[in-house]
Write an enzyme that holds these catalytic residues in place. Structure first.
Site, short mmCIF file in Angstrom:
data_model
loop_
_atom_site.label_atom_id
_atom_site.label_comp_id
_atom_site.label_asym_id
_atom_site.label_seq_id
_atom_site.Cartn_x
_atom_site.Cartn_y
_atom_site.Cartn_z
N HIS A 52 -9.45 1.35 4.63
CA HIS A 52 -8.20 1.52 5.37
C HIS A 52 -8.44 2.49 6.53
O HIS A 52 -9.25 3.40 6.41
CB HIS A 52 -7.12 2.06 4.43
CG HIS A 52 -5.77 2.04 5.06
ND1 HIS A 52 -5.35 3.02 5.93
CD2 HIS A 52 -4.75 1.14 4.97
CE1 HIS A 52 -4.14 2.71 6.34
NE2 HIS A 52 -3.74 1.60 5.78
N GLY B 35 2.04 2.34 10.72
CA GLY B 35 3.01 3.43 10.58
C GLY B 35 3.66 3.85 11.89
O GLY B 35 4.32 4.89 11.97
N LYS C 143 0.23 4.25 -0.38
CA LYS C 143 -0.41 5.48 0.13
C LYS C 143 -0.11 6.63 -0.84
O LYS C 143 0.00 6.41 -2.03
CB LYS C 143 0.03 5.75 1.56
CG LYS C 143 -0.15 4.49 2.44
CD LYS C 143 0.00 4.73 3.89
CE LYS C 143 -0.22 3.41 4.63
NZ LYS C 143 -0.15 3.52 6.07
N GLU D 209 -6.91 4.89 7.50
CA GLU D 209 -6.71 6.29 7.13
C GLU D 209 -7.92 6.85 6.39
O GLU D 209 -8.03 8.06 6.19
CB GLU D 209 -5.42 6.42 6.30
CG GLU D 209 -4.19 6.31 7.19
CD GLU D 209 -2.96 5.73 6.52
OE1 GLU D 209 -2.89 5.75 5.28
OE2 GLU D 209 -2.09 5.23 7.26
N GLY E 224 4.93 1.24 4.79
CA GLY E 224 6.30 1.77 4.70
C GLY E 224 7.27 0.84 4.00
O GLY E 224 8.04 1.27 3.11
N ASN F 291 0.87 -1.18 0.00
CA ASN F 291 0.00 0.00 0.00
C ASN F 291 0.91 1.23 0.00
O ASN F 291 1.44 1.60 1.04
CB ASN F 291 -0.90 -0.04 1.25
CG ASN F 291 -1.72 1.22 1.40
OD1 ASN F 291 -1.79 2.05 0.48
ND2 ASN F 291 -2.36 1.39 2.55
N SER G 23 2.99 -2.12 10.34
CA SER G 23 4.43 -2.22 10.59
C SER G 23 4.98 -3.62 10.32
O SER G 23 5.85 -4.10 11.04
CB SER G 23 4.76 -1.76 12.01
OG SER G 23 4.37 -0.41 12.19
N GLU H 231 -5.81 -4.84 10.35
CA GLU H 231 -4.80 -3.82 10.59
C GLU H 231 -5.12 -3.09 11.89
O GLU H 231 -5.93 -2.15 11.90
CB GLU H 231 -4.78 -2.80 9.45
CG GLU H 231 -4.44 -3.40 8.11
CD GLU H 231 -3.79 -2.38 7.19
OE1 GLU H 231 -2.67 -2.65 6.75
OE2 GLU H 231 -4.37 -1.32 6.95
P1 PGA Z 1 2.66 0.32 7.66
O1 PGA Z 1 1.25 0.56 6.97
O2 PGA Z 1 3.19 -0.98 7.14
O3 PGA Z 1 3.50 1.49 7.27
O4 PGA Z 1 2.41 0.25 9.14
C1 PGA Z 1 0.36 -0.51 6.76
C2 PGA Z 1 -0.91 0.02 6.15
O5 PGA Z 1 -1.29 1.15 6.47
O6 PGA Z 1 -1.55 -0.66 5.33
#
Ligand code: PGA
Length: 258
Positions: A97, A177, A11, A99, A238, A9, A216, A171
């Site tokens: 998601h 993140g 983003k 977000e 990330g 992802n 993460s 998640e």
């Molecule tokens: P992250 O993000 O691996 O940076 O924690 C995962 C996601 O938001 O799908």
């Protein structure tokens, strides 16, 4: 047997040149991987889907979108529909998601997410429905209730026979993140519980649904997460922005499936 899905992802990151380079590097890295043992997906910003899908033609890398609008067309300024995503080469769509569920300006609710899931499937794409608890919900021991609610609400009127083409991503919001990862035991508990709820909703087809872990996930923790019996892949933020770390997670999945 569920084929693991390793999904990046991106983003709102990278520009077109950076996206093309990352796609090329991932494809080069996948050449040595046994075909079909693991499915690999990148979800870039929607405006880059077409050139990146063209760059990935005839490769093992699939492309997906990070969001979709629930109507197929019409007066919805600024939105992108599922048939449009099909047109530009997407195969999957991330829906709900955190977000988009929790950030100011979005606050997408379960009813809207359900419409998005159904619109995605109706266009022939595979939805990746994201679920997960906030830190407050975990601290209040509400995690499993939140997951059950989000799965059931997200799948209202979802056609059972289509369930093999459904992906769920667990998640935990507190792990996205932040560098904090759910322990393998926490992930397995959440995934097993989610599958139990899926079984109540769609019967035996629940055994075919892949449940990804996200939050993460990195090369150094991927293997022990992917070793859990109900963890069928990862949704990676990330660590998906660099070919090395993303391919290392693909490699971990390959080793787990043996
Ligand atoms: P992250 O993000 O691996 O940076 O924690 C995962 C996601 O938001 O799908």
């Amino acid at each position: 047997m569920r084929t693991p899905l390793i999904a990046g992802n991106w983003k709102m990151n990278l520009d077109l040149a950076g996206g093309l380079k990352l796609v090329a590097d991932i494809i080069a890295g996948l050449k040595s991987a046994p075909a079909k043992a693991v499915e690999v997906l990148a979800c870039p910003p929607a405006v880059y889907l077409q050139p990146l899908a063209q760059a990935a033609v005839d490769s093992a890398l699939k492309l997906g979108a990070q969001n979709v609008y629930q109507a197929p067309k019409g007066a919805f300024t600024g939105e992108v529909s599922a048939p449009m995503l099909v047109d530009v080469g997407a195969k999957y769509v991330i829906i709900g998601h955190s977000e988009r569920r929790h950030t100011i300006g979005h606050h997408e609710d379960d009813r809207m997410l359900n419409l998005k899931v159904r619109a995605t499937r109706a266009a022939g794409l595979t939805p990746i429905l994201c679920i997960g608890e906030t830190l407050e919900e975990r601290d209040a021991n509400a995690t499993l209730d939140v997951l059950i609610y989000q799965v059931a609400a997200g799948l209202v009127n979802y056609p059972v026979k289509e369930s093999a083409d459904l992906v769920i991503a667990y998640e935990p919001v507190w792990a996205i993140g932040t560098g904090r990862t759910a322990t393998p035991e926490q992930a397995q508990e959440a995934h097993a519980h989610t599958r139990k709820e899926l079984r109540r909703l769609i019967g035996d087809a629940a055994d075919q649904v892949r449940i990804l872990y996200g939050g993460s996930m990195k090369p150094d923790n991927a293997r022990e997460l992917l070793q859990q019996p109900d963890v069928d892949g990862g949704l990676i933020g990330g660590a998906s922005l660099k070919a090395d770390s993303f391919l290392a997670i693909v490699q971990a999945a390959l080793e787990v499936v043996g």
